[in-house]
Scaffold this motif. Structure first.
Motif, mmCIF file in Angstrom:
data_model
loop_
_atom_site.group_PDB
_atom_site.id
_atom_site.type_symbol
_atom_site.label_atom_id
_atom_site.label_comp_id
_atom_site.label_asym_id
_atom_site.label_seq_id
_atom_site.Cartn_x
_atom_site.Cartn_y
_atom_site.Cartn_z
ATOM 1 N N HIS A 18 0.842 -1.197 0.000
ATOM 2 C CA HIS A 18 0.000 0.000 0.000
ATOM 3 C C HIS A 18 0.873 1.242 0.000
ATOM 4 O O HIS A 18 2.064 1.175 0.308
ATOM 5 N N VAL B 263 0.718 5.252 1.343
ATOM 6 C CA VAL B 263 -0.040 6.137 2.221
ATOM 7 C C VAL B 263 0.226 7.597 1.884
ATOM 8 O O VAL B 263 1.385 8.005 1.732
ATOM 9 N N HIS C 86 4.348 7.006 3.429
ATOM 10 C CA HIS C 86 5.150 5.781 3.414
ATOM 11 C C HIS C 86 4.671 4.813 2.355
ATOM 12 O O HIS C 86 3.536 4.880 1.897
ATOM 13 N N ALA D 118 4.547 0.751 1.665
ATOM 14 C CA ALA D 118 4.671 -0.543 2.339
ATOM 15 C C ALA D 118 5.035 -1.614 1.321
ATOM 16 O O ALA D 118 4.376 -1.766 0.288
ATOM 17 N N PHE E 190 8.553 -0.331 10.582
ATOM 18 C CA PHE E 190 8.644 0.962 9.900
ATOM 19 C C PHE E 190 10.072 1.467 9.982
ATOM 20 O O PHE E 190 10.668 1.463 11.058
ATOM 21 N N GLU F 9 7.671 0.878 4.994
ATOM 22 C CA GLU F 9 7.149 -0.169 5.879
ATOM 23 C C GLU F 9 7.468 -1.501 5.210
ATOM 24 O O GLU F 9 7.425 -1.612 3.991
HETATM 25 FE FE FE2 Z 1 1.257 1.223 6.327
#
Ligand code: FE2
Length: 362
Positions: free
Chosen positions: A168, A170, A251, A253, A317, A330
């Motif tokens: 993902h 963000v 961030h 991931a 993280f 992440e």
């Molecule tokens: Fe996340």
């Protein structure tokens, strides 16, 4: 749900950076991405230079300007290093742009055919939060190295860390703008809302945020959107917005099938992670119960655990990867859970605050 904007998956993530050669070296030597293509003076591009790096299904592009009065230079002066473009593969760029434009998207690059002897690459782009863009890419008729203007690199020295795909991405947006962007993804791109976290869920007394998560019809593309909420101290989202000078990608991931191996590799290459106090692990069993994982190695490596009705996930993280407290990464290993570790936000910050209190610093 609608199918007016079918998405085949992520194509690439492009970072605008101050020094693309050094950023490429970092993602290669530290994060284990293999350099596969580059563009710049050697390929006839006079004003900017880029490196393309790959690991699993993830493709990163790092770009810098070669001249002062340049979009990339201006972006870096304002934001520092950061994500400029989220590249999404679509079956038809013209149709994708027509669909999102009609629904209110701002087109920053109309459908464009880039051609060389390897074929035709079709691209277009729309604005999202801040100075960030979504770039639609159709590679159907292109067989060259990334894009026209790029030459392949033959580097076999990469040491992968085991990340396989983007899980993902963000975005941090300004206070009051989370709903706007959640609506944008729903109305303009046909995404659906996956979950919603209020400041009740992910706040401690001192740091607060709200988050909505949207995803595309295939479920491959997941975009959590954060906005700061009121806390006693400055929210980490506000700190990001101050230093990035506006909204942007907070961030990225990366999914791994073996988080212990990935984290060991990264720690061995001097990557710094978010501090996890021992108090976090003392309360972990009460919070998530027994998920069948060896807790000792998780604690040793500072790996976080969260659980929901579908299963559990392991995550870590990194610290920000530049001096501004902006973009970080992440690493995530999923076991059924489709969540984002919301339980960890609170658990982690409560633990950190307990440690701070013990030191008399709260
Ligand atoms: Fe996340």
């Amino acid at each position: 749900m609608s199918d007016f904007l079918p998405i085949l998956g992520y194509d690439h993530l492009e970072f605008y950076v101050g020094n693309a050669r050094q950023a490429a070296h970092f993602y290669d030597k530290v994060f284990g991405f293999r350099p596969v293509a580059r563009s710049g003076l050697e390929t006839g591009v006079r004003d900017q230079a880029s490196y393309v790096l790959e690991q699993g299904k993830i493709r990163l592009v790092v770009t810098n300007a070669l001249v002062p009065d340049h979009e990339v230079a201006r972006h870096c002066a304002l934001h520092g290093d950061g994500v400029k473009a989220i590249g999404l593969r679509v079956p038809n760029v013209e149709q994708a742009i027509a669909a999102v434009k009609q629904r209110g998207a701002t087109v920053v690059q109309p459908p464009t055919c880039l051609e060389d002897t390897h074929g035709t690459l079709r691209v277009a782009a729309i604005e999202i939060y801040g100075d960030t863009i979504i770039r639609f890419v159709d590679r159907r008729d292109y067989g060259g190295a990334f894009a026209p203007g790029y030459m392949p690199l033959d580097d076999m020295h990469a040491r992968p860390i085991g990340v396989a795909a983007i899980d993902h991405i963000v975005g941090n947006v300004e206070r009051g703008m989370m709903d706007h962007w959640a609506r944008f993804y729903a109305e303009v791109m046909g995404f659906s809302q996956l979950c919603h976290f209020t400041d009740e869920d992910i706040s401690t007394e001192y740091s607060a945020l709200m988050s909505k998560v949207v995803q595309d019809e295939s479920g491959k593309i997941k975009f959590p959107i954060n906005e700061p909420a009121e806390g006693k101290k400055k929210s980490q989202i506000e700190e990001y917005l101050d230093f990035y000078r506006g909204a942007g990608v907070q961030h990225v991931a990366l999914a791994t099938a073996d988080i212990r191996k990935t984290v060991r590799e990264l720690r061995g290459r001097d990557v710094d992670f978010l501090f996890v106090p021992d108090t976090y692990y003392q309360s972990l069993r009460d919070r998530v119960g027994d998920v069948g994982e060896d807790m000792e190695s998780l604690q040793e490596l500072g790996i976080l655990v969260d659980r929901d009705v579908d299963g559990y996930l392991l995550q870590v993280f990194t610290q920000p990867v530049q001096d501004r407290p902006t973009l970080f990464f992440e690493i995530i290993e999923r076991h059924g859970s489709r969540g984002f570790g919301v339980g960890n936000f609170k658990a982690l910050f409560v633990s950190i605050e307990e440690e701070q209190a013990r030191r008399g610093n709260l």
